[in-house]
Write an enzyme that holds these catalytic residues in place. Structure first.
Site, short mmCIF file in Angstrom:
data_model
loop_
_atom_site.label_atom_id
_atom_site.label_comp_id
_atom_site.label_asym_id
_atom_site.label_seq_id
_atom_site.Cartn_x
_atom_site.Cartn_y
_atom_site.Cartn_z
N CYS A 1 13.92 49.56 67.07
CA CYS A 1 14.89 48.47 67.12
C CYS A 1 16.15 48.84 67.92
O CYS A 1 16.45 50.01 68.14
CB CYS A 1 15.26 48.02 65.72
N CYS B 1 19.31 48.61 67.06
CA CYS B 1 20.39 49.34 66.38
C CYS B 1 20.07 50.83 66.28
O CYS B 1 20.97 51.65 66.19
CB CYS B 1 20.75 48.73 65.04
#
Length: 146
Positions: free
Chosen positions: A47, A49
């Site tokens: 992902c 983040c």
């Protein structure tokens, strides 16, 4: 599972700075079942983040003088059994990707969950990790508990 060609560069961001990949249940148990020392476990992820916040923050935090003795990582969505096994050591915390667990003497003493990473600047995350390293990984903090 994600294709290996997508995941490999993300794995290398951590292995390049000294992390050992734990890819099987026995890999995880061989490290996390030891009752002494400090171990950092990064639950890595594909992902954004993880890429833009967590991994850069971890690299910055490891420049600190006090740091964990052992650096390990599992990859969520890729090494599923190893990730599940690592999370079994994080008693009291819900599964989270990415996340960072600091264990000392076999117990989680600090946990950085996805909710603590999302929407934050890598420098702020690194500061939180550095504070945890100073508290739990410095020679003086170890001496105080003995």
């Amino acid at each position: 599972m994600y294709p290996n060609e997508f995941v490999q560069p993300m794995r290398e961001e951590l292995t390049r700075i000294g992390f050992k990949e734990l890819r099987t249940v026995s890999d995880v148990d061989s490290v996390l079942s030891k009752p002494s020392g400090t171990v950092l476990v990064v639950v890595n992820s594909i992902c954004g983040c993880a890429a833009g916040r967590a991994r850069p923050a971890i690299a910055m935090a490891l420049e600190n003088k006090a740091r964990p003795e052992v650096l390990t990582t599992v990859f969520a969505g890729q090494d599923t059994d190893a990730t599940t096994q690592a999370r079994s050591y994080f008693t009291g915390y819900a599964p989270s990707s990415p996340s960072v667990a600091l264990l000392r003497d076999g117990k989680v003493v600090y946990m950085l969950e996805r909710k603590d990473i999302e929407g934050r600047d890598p420098h702020g995350i690194a500061e939180d990790l550095t504070k945890a390293f100073d508290q739990y990984c410095s020679k003086s903090s170890v001496a105080q508990t003995n």
